[in-house]
Design a protein around this motif. Sequence first.
Motif, PDB file in Angstrom:
ATOM      1  N   GLU A  78       0.769  -1.205   0.022  1.00  0.00           N
ATOM      2  CA  GLU A  78      -0.097  -0.137   0.158  1.00  0.00           C
ATOM      3  C   GLU A  78       0.942   1.317   0.038  1.00  0.00           C
ATOM      4  N   ASN A  79       1.968   1.085   0.504  1.00  0.00           N
ATOM      5  CA  ASN A  79       2.766   2.379   0.756  1.00  0.00           C
ATOM      6  C   ASN A  79       4.304   1.906   0.252  1.00  0.00           C
ATOM      7  N   LYS A  80       4.593   2.252  -0.827  1.00  0.00           N
ATOM      8  CA  LYS A  80       5.904   1.899  -1.174  1.00  0.00           C
ATOM      9  C   LYS A  80       7.317   2.674  -0.478  1.00  0.00           C
ATOM     10  N   GLU A  81       6.760   3.699   0.261  1.00  0.00           N
ATOM     11  CA  GLU A  81       7.835   4.377   0.875  1.00  0.00           C
ATOM     12  C   GLU A  81       7.791   4.030   2.457  1.00  0.00           C
ATOM     13  N   PHE A  82       7.153   3.091   2.963  1.00  0.00           N
ATOM     14  CA  PHE A  82       7.294   2.711   4.162  1.00  0.00           C
ATOM     15  C   PHE A  82       8.386   2.207   4.731  1.00  0.00           C
ATOM     16  N   HIS A  83       9.155   3.026   5.546  1.00  0.00           N
ATOM     17  CA  HIS A  83      10.534   3.055   5.674  1.00  0.00           C
ATOM     18  C   HIS A  83      11.004   1.604   6.288  1.00  0.00           C
ATOM     19  N   LYS A  84      10.124   1.298   7.383  1.00  0.00           N
ATOM     20  CA  LYS A  84      10.566   0.221   8.184  1.00  0.00           C
ATOM     21  C   LYS A  84      10.355  -1.178   7.180  1.00  0.00           C
ATOM     22  N   GLY A  85       9.324  -1.134   6.070  1.00  0.00           N
ATOM     23  CA  GLY A  85       9.473  -2.178   5.316  1.00  0.00           C
ATOM     24  C   GLY A  85      10.499  -2.066   4.168  1.00  0.00           C
ATOM     25  N   LEU A  86      10.929  -0.872   3.778  1.00  0.00           N
ATOM     26  CA  LEU A  86      12.052  -1.131   3.018  1.00  0.00           C
ATOM     27  C   LEU A  86      13.473  -1.659   3.777  1.00  0.00           C
ATOM     28  N   TYR A  87      13.698  -1.188   4.849  1.00  0.00           N
ATOM     29  CA  TYR A  87      14.600  -1.763   5.689  1.00  0.00           C
ATOM     30  C   TYR A  87      14.732  -3.031   5.818  1.00  0.00           C
ATOM     31  N   GLN A  88      13.559  -3.717   6.249  1.00  0.00           N
ATOM     32  CA  GLN A  88      13.274  -4.973   6.428  1.00  0.00           C
ATOM     33  C   GLN A  88      13.385  -5.986   5.164  1.00  0.00           C
ATOM     34  N   LYS A  89      13.095  -5.244   3.961  1.00  0.00           N
ATOM     35  CA  LYS A  89      13.093  -5.999   2.729  1.00  0.00           C
ATOM     36  C   LYS A  89      14.773  -6.239   2.582  1.00  0.00           C
ATOM     37  N   ALA A  90      15.440  -5.070   2.569  1.00  0.00           N
ATOM     38  CA  ALA A  90      16.838  -4.984   2.495  1.00  0.00           C
ATOM     39  C   ALA A  90      17.584  -5.824   3.313  1.00  0.00           C
ATOM     40  N   GLU A  91      17.199  -6.198   4.658  1.00  0.00           N
ATOM     41  CA  GLU A  91      17.888  -7.137   5.618  1.00  0.00           C
ATOM     42  C   GLU A  91      17.588  -8.465   4.956  1.00  0.00           C
ATOM     43  N   ALA A  92      16.592  -8.606   4.514  1.00  0.00           N
ATOM     44  CA  ALA A  92      16.100 -10.073   4.032  1.00  0.00           C
ATOM     45  C   ALA A  92      16.880 -10.397   2.691  1.00  0.00           C
ATOM     46  N   LEU A  93      17.007  -9.366   2.012  1.00  0.00           N
ATOM     47  CA  LEU A  93      17.911  -9.608   0.564  1.00  0.00           C
ATOM     48  C   LEU A  93      19.204  -9.756   1.050  1.00  0.00           C
ATOM     49  N   TYR A  94      19.987  -9.100   1.969  1.00  0.00           N
ATOM     50  CA  TYR A  94      21.021  -9.161   2.600  1.00  0.00           C
ATOM     51  C   TYR A  94      21.362 -10.792   2.973  1.00  0.00           C
ATOM     52  N   GLN A  95      20.350 -11.281   3.751  1.00  0.00           N
ATOM     53  CA  GLN A  95      20.716 -12.331   4.570  1.00  0.00           C
ATOM     54  C   GLN A  95      20.652 -13.712   3.194  1.00  0.00           C
ATOM     55  N   MET A  96      19.952 -13.237   2.237  1.00  0.00           N
ATOM     56  CA  MET A  96      19.817 -14.213   0.888  1.00  0.00           C
ATOM     57  C   MET A  96      21.058 -14.176   0.320  1.00  0.00           C
TER      58      MET A  96
END
Length: 557
Positions: A78-96
């Motif tokens: 719903e909100n592409k600029e939700f900063h907590k979601g952006l950070y969590q997506k980056a963390e998941a990608l980093y772990q992968m």
Amino acid sequence: MYDDEDGDDGPKSSFTTYLAEGDKLYNAGEYQKALESYTTALELEASNNTALVARSKCYLQIGDAQLALQDAEASLMENKEFHKGLYQKAEALYQMGDFEYALVFYHRGHKLRPELQEFRLGIQKAQEAIDNCVGSPSSVKLENKGDLSFFNKMDEGKGKAKQRGPYRPPQKPAAKATRTMKSHTGTSHRTAKALLGELYADKEYLEKLLKDDDLVKGSAGGMSIYDLVTSGINYLDTRTEFWRQQKPMYARKRDRMLMQQKWSNRKTERISDPTKFILKNLDEIDQHLADGRGTKDLKEGLSLAISTLRGVNRLSDHEIPNKEDVVANLHSYIGNAYLDLGQTDEALDHHQKDLEIAEKHNLQDAKSRALDNLGRVHARAGNYQKAISCWQEKLPLSKSALESTWLFHEIGRCHLELGESEKAKEFGQKSLNEAKNAEDEVWQLNAGVLIAQAEVKLGEYEAAVKSFEQSLETAKSQRDDAAVVAITKALEDVRGKLDKPTDEAAEPPSENETTEEPAVTSENEETSATAEEEHTAQSSRRSSSSSSSSSSSSRKS
């Protein structure tokens, strides 16, 4: 978690309860139970961003990065600029192991919320992981040596077309060979042993077990055991590849060589290239003062800043055209390190030198930074009037509404400490207006609480009730349960004063009289407590970047 009465299989409590329960379990390290609580909460509100991010964190803790990524992406629907979601997506990608994509989302979040340190640290670790995989360009040297006649022969034969035989479909390998190949990543046994450590013995045991014919053919439960063994080997192979990407063997050797050469080359590097010497040291100082902020890091950063200042002072203006800016910036770093170590007198001395250099050479950014830091030192020492003077002088130099709302809030807080409640309320209102202009709900909450506390001091209890009620609505919209509880208690205290007899309630407390002030603390109040440090770190980095760019440009010319 569920109510079994009357055949009702749904959740028996509210969304907020399950979310709070999950937070408590997560903080206690019980990630599997926290995962169940978050999942139940999402059954009630499937698209709640806060719960999705919280469950994504749980998945990362139990090692399921793929599901963590799915929840992070869902929080951004719903909100592409939700900063907590952006950070969590980056963390998941980093772990992968997708470091490049992780870096993209760390940068995207940093652009939206530059004041958050987590994005800066994410950018740093993702960039380091990428450098460890491919190597830094400065450490790669291509040389044209040896016999190249082989390549010349290849070039001569490029014009000759090769005859191709009829197409033949590839042969399918045997079933057992296929199973065996799936467990290999191409990493040599020696490298895998170094990366896995004690787990390498387990991997060897599982591979031997896989070669057992009875296990492959299986009996009643043979296939189940085979699947477990294969899953274990695949997991270890995945971890081996991930660790190899994060810190390959050649990168470890290169790091050891660089560490050995670090101090031996420092003197030569300073003489041969002053700009490189300064940029490198400023970057190291910034990391020491920003990462962790432990006593050891602070002392190392302080020592490096002092030695760098001595080296810069020995260089001529011709070697460093922007020498004054660099010196002022180093004084700022030293002052911040002393302040974090609790040595306020030394911190005051270096920040005062920073201000003197800035005023003498008309460096506006440096002046703004120095006034900011001087105010922090005075406030830390309890000299609130001096802190107010510094921050009021800095106000015209503010470059954003967010910077202004912080300044107004801190000035108001100092007035409140001095017992000047009218002025505290006035600056609290200014802070609230700027927070609304910046569309920052965190600072709207902090400013609203400051106004309410000033009104309580003034005996304006009805106005204080309204201010606390507005702050309560803001806290609820942010789902800050701690703030909701604290403000609710403060509201009860103020309403209790209103219920007293009229003559008692109407008499405001005197400035010298000790009064009970509603204590409102929350997760958001951490921002008020640490904002000055974060703001100073940003100012130091802006100045460092400006100094570095100017130094580099001058060096090139």
